[in-house]
Each structure stands twice: as C-alpha cells, then as structure tokens.
Design an enzyme around this catalytic site. Structure first.
Site, PDB file in Angstrom:
ATOM      1  N   CYS A 108      40.044  48.917  41.949  1.00  0.00           N
ATOM      2  CA  CYS A 108      38.750  48.013  41.241  1.00  0.00           C
ATOM      3  C   CYS A 108      37.892  49.137  40.965  1.00  0.00           C
ATOM      4  O   CYS A 108      37.310  49.747  42.092  1.00  0.00           O
ATOM      5  CB  CYS A 108      38.296  47.066  42.052  1.00  0.00           C
ATOM      6  SG  CYS A 108      37.014  45.945  41.178  1.00  0.00           S
ATOM      7  N   CYS A 115      23.542  46.490  37.278  1.00  0.00           N
ATOM      8  CA  CYS A 115      24.085  45.368  36.287  1.00  0.00           C
ATOM      9  C   CYS A 115      22.747  44.846  35.757  1.00  0.00           C
ATOM     10  O   CYS A 115      21.902  44.386  36.436  1.00  0.00           O
ATOM     11  CB  CYS A 115      24.983  44.554  36.733  1.00  0.00           C
ATOM     12  SG  CYS A 115      25.662  43.169  35.705  1.00  0.00           S
ATOM     13  N   CYS A 122      25.149  37.064  42.743  1.00  0.00           N
ATOM     14  CA  CYS A 122      25.834  38.109  42.538  1.00  0.00           C
ATOM     15  C   CYS A 122      25.125  39.440  43.350  1.00  0.00           C
ATOM     16  O   CYS A 122      23.857  39.467  42.814  1.00  0.00           O
ATOM     17  CB  CYS A 122      26.289  38.748  41.310  1.00  0.00           C
ATOM     18  SG  CYS A 122      27.180  40.373  41.100  1.00  0.00           S
ATOM     19  N   SER A 194      37.239  42.625  33.109  1.00  0.00           N
ATOM     20  CA  SER A 194      36.728  41.394  33.508  1.00  0.00           C
ATOM     21  C   SER A 194      35.257  41.193  32.454  1.00  0.00           C
ATOM     22  O   SER A 194      34.726  42.382  32.046  1.00  0.00           O
ATOM     23  CB  SER A 194      36.132  41.210  34.736  1.00  0.00           C
ATOM     24  OG  SER A 194      35.537  40.023  34.940  1.00  0.00           O
ATOM     25  N   SER A 217      34.835  35.739  33.605  1.00  0.00           N
ATOM     26  CA  SER A 217      34.040  35.312  34.570  1.00  0.00           C
ATOM     27  C   SER A 217      33.376  33.847  34.091  1.00  0.00           C
ATOM     28  O   SER A 217      32.295  33.928  33.519  1.00  0.00           O
ATOM     29  CB  SER A 217      32.935  35.996  35.190  1.00  0.00           C
ATOM     30  OG  SER A 217      33.437  37.501  35.446  1.00  0.00           O
ATOM     31  N   LEU A 218      33.861  32.806  34.327  1.00  0.00           N
ATOM     32  CA  LEU A 218      33.416  31.565  34.013  1.00  0.00           C
ATOM     33  C   LEU A 218      32.526  30.796  34.891  1.00  0.00           C
ATOM     34  O   LEU A 218      31.231  30.557  34.559  1.00  0.00           O
ATOM     35  CB  LEU A 218      34.614  30.743  33.628  1.00  0.00           C
ATOM     36  CG  LEU A 218      34.472  29.203  33.238  1.00  0.00           C
ATOM     37  CD1 LEU A 218      33.778  29.354  31.910  1.00  0.00           C
ATOM     38  CD2 LEU A 218      35.835  28.265  33.102  1.00  0.00           C
ATOM     39  N   ASN A 298      30.961  35.007  47.680  1.00  0.00           N
ATOM     40  CA  ASN A 298      30.424  35.683  48.848  1.00  0.00           C
ATOM     41  C   ASN A 298      28.994  35.450  49.083  1.00  0.00           C
ATOM     42  O   ASN A 298      27.978  35.766  47.907  1.00  0.00           O
ATOM     43  CB  ASN A 298      30.498  37.189  48.478  1.00  0.00           C
ATOM     44  CG  ASN A 298      32.145  37.749  48.227  1.00  0.00           C
ATOM     45  OD1 ASN A 298      32.927  37.549  49.355  1.00  0.00           O
ATOM     46  ND2 ASN A 298      32.849  37.969  47.246  1.00  0.00           N
ATOM     47  N   CYS A 341      32.131  42.862  45.962  1.00  0.00           N
ATOM     48  CA  CYS A 341      31.428  43.833  44.919  1.00  0.00           C
ATOM     49  C   CYS A 341      29.660  43.798  45.240  1.00  0.00           C
ATOM     50  O   CYS A 341      29.191  42.866  45.111  1.00  0.00           O
ATOM     51  CB  CYS A 341      31.784  43.333  43.482  1.00  0.00           C
ATOM     52  SG  CYS A 341      31.196  44.240  42.123  1.00  0.00           S
TER      53      CYS A 341
END
Length: 356
Positions: A108, A115, A122, A194, A217-218, A298, A341
């Site tokens: 990955c 981002c 996230c 993704s 990513s819904l 997470n 992540c």
C-alpha cells in the site's frame, strides 16, 4: 505547494532516450539505465556496473540519487505486516505498508505528502497537504520494499496517505511505468486505486485504457451523512460520484470495491445498512459485481469518533447479506505497529516539530 525537480525515475523510456540523445549518448544506453532503475531497482548510479564511469559521473551531476530514504521500519509480531516510514529529499515523511497474503505480497503506497480532503475520521488529513508526490517517489516505495525484503511485490494498492486523483498526472505516469513491460510489469488487474469521489477524475481515469481496479471511499449510506463526515461530498454530489463509478465499470467490467468505515452512532445502524443496500441496488451496472469492504473505524484521538463493537459490525454485515449485497469485514493487519493509515506519520512529524 512545493514542487520538486523531476527525478530520472519519473521519465518513461522514450523520454530517457531523448535525454540521452541530448547529452550525446547512444539510445541503447537509455535502455540499460532504465533496466537498472526499474528492473534491477538500483538506488545509486554506482550500482550500474555495465555503464562507464564517465557516464555514471555525468548522471550523478545531473540527477540526485534515490528520491526517498528509509527512516524507520516496523514489523508486526502478530501477522508479519511491515510498515515503512520513508523520508523525502525535502524532509517530508510518508508511509507505506507491506502485507503478506497467500496470493502474494501487496504494498500500500502513499500518493501525497499529507491530504487536503479533510475526512473527519482520518488521521492523514490532520496536518493538511504539503505537496503531491512525484512518480519516482511513488515508484520507489514499491522498489525499496521489494529490494530490501528480497520478495516480489505482486499487488499494489494506492490507498495510503493522500487522494490519488488529486495528484492525477503523476498517478498516471506512475501507473504506466509500473505496468510497463520494460519495468516491473505488474499487471493492471493487480493494482487498485482508491478515491474519495472526484467524479470528473474518475471518468477521465475510465478513459485511460488501463483496467485498474477502482475502490471508492463511500463511508455513508446517503448524501447527508456523507457531507457531515467528508467535506469533498459538498463539491461532488453522491449521485454524480456513483454515476462516474458506474461509467468506470462499463468501460472495464472490473469489480468495484466500496470502502465503508463504520463509525459508532453515525453510519453503523441496521437502518443505515438498509439505506446502503438501496443506494447501491439495481440502478447501477456495477450492482452485480461489487464488494463492500466494512472497516471498523481506526480511532484517532483528535477526531473523537468511536468504532462499533463486533456485534454491531456483524449485524450491519448481516443486513447487507440479507439484501444480496456482497460485504466483508476488513481483516485488521499490523495492529501492534500502528499500521492504520497516517498514524505513524502524524506522530513522527509531531515529535520532530517538538524537538525543533
């Protein structure tokens, strides 16, 4: 946003031949160097033993060495998953993960340093976006891991830090080099990209002629919830995003994966599962060939969002199953090394800022 000088590994073979012609070298030398960079995975020009010393010196003067270096490597005692922190030449830190499966090794990779999508569950977005990664910086994550483990990488998922479609041109160059016959030649069907739903880029991606697997990513069963947890949903309406995904499916016929992070009290009820079943129902061509990947969220301290317990997760999955929706619960890998992540990068960069 910082933009760096392009690395020699970001050049395709035709560009490399043009460059060699400009510096007065024969075209076959370009093929030799390309093989060293993308098959033998040389990190240094000095490793290129069939290249003259003069040419190696010339290349060293013109081009920097490897665009990333290993900062830290972690290996899970639970399942053998490995997490890598790489440092870029400008000091940025990125993450990559090696996952070992019965079908081969999957890596990955990260596509951006940070981002800007702002998803509220996230860790990757907490420090914002520093810059896009160059193709070489994406390639070297794969090359470095394959070289130091001595194990072939058979699958790649572009699901690490960043939104790949927000770095579209560099993403495409990376994909064309990594799938090229003169490079590692990893099949397009062994690569998954993704996206959180940049509908226009998904449509453009569909027309590129590469049958890459697409994951969306819904994370929500309706537009209202999606907008509350994913700011990008305010720029791209849910219906437009799903239409773009459907267009991608019509072009390539590859199974579509929907990533769905289950967040306690927000999107994890049986009612939400019923909504999700209706949302992805018979209206779309992809409806008969899709997978919903359920991911208990997470927990990130700064976000305050909680993961549901196992009973709630299983109840959600059963509702989908009852409605004929293929769904699995993602197996948690590397839980003892913060393999989720963005977490290691976030902690590392904060510690470095404190020490400064």
């Amino acid at each position: 946003m910082v933009e760096l000088k392009r690395d020699i590994r970001s050049m395709d073979l035709d560009e490399l031949k043009e460059y060699f012609a400009k510096i007065g070298e024969k075209p076959f030398r370009a093929g030799q160097v390309y093989d060293w960079l993308h098959v033998k995975l040389a990190a240094s020009f000095d490793e290129m033993t069939n290249i003259s010393k003069d040419l190696r010196e010339k290349l060293k003067q013109e081009w920097p060495e490897a665009p990333i270096s290993l900062h830290q490597r972690f290996k899970s005692k639970l399942d053998g998953t490995e997490k890598y922190l790489f440092r870029l030449r400008d000091g940025q830190i990125i993450e990559s993960v090696l996952m070992r499966y019965h079908f081969g090794n999957s890596v990955c990779i990260t596509s951006q340093a940070g981002c800007r999508m702002g998803c509220k569950f996230c860790a990757s977005t907490l420090l914002g976006l520093e810059r896009n990664l160059e193709p070489a910086e994406m390639l070297m994550q794969v090359y470095y891991i394959q070289k130091i483990t001595g194990e072939r990488v058979s699958n790649i998922v572009v699901m690490g830090i960043g939104e790949p479609m927000d770095n579209y041109d560099n993403l495409m160059r990376f994909l064309r080099i990594i799938t090229g016959e003169k490079g590692l030649n990893i099949g397009a069907r062994q690569i998954t990209v993704s996206s959180c739903g940049l509908a226009d880029k998904i449509r453009k991606f569909a027309d590129e002629g590469l049958a890459i697997n697409l994951a969306l990513s819904l994370h929500a069963p309706n537009a209202e919830i999606r907008k509350s947890i994913m700011p990008i949903a305010n720029a791209y309406e849910l219906g437009d995003v799903l239409d773009a995904v459907d267009y991608y499916y019509k072009q390539h016929g590859r199974r579509i994966t929907f990533e769905y992070s289950l967040i306690s009290g927000i999107n994890d009820s049986d009612k939400n599962a019923e909504e999700l079943s209706r949302l992805l129902g018979k209206k779309y061509k992809f409806s008969g060939n899709m997978l919903i990947n359920l991911i208990p969220v997470n927990e990130v301290k700064e976000r305050g969002m909680k993961r549901p317990d196992e009973k709630r997760v299983e109840s959600f999955r059963r509702v989908l199953d009852k409605n004929g929706i293929n769904a699995t619960v993602r197996r948690e890998l590397g839980s003892d090394i913060n393999a989720a992540c963005g977490q290691l990068r976030l902690n590392t960069m904060r510690e470095e800022k404190k020490s400064e």
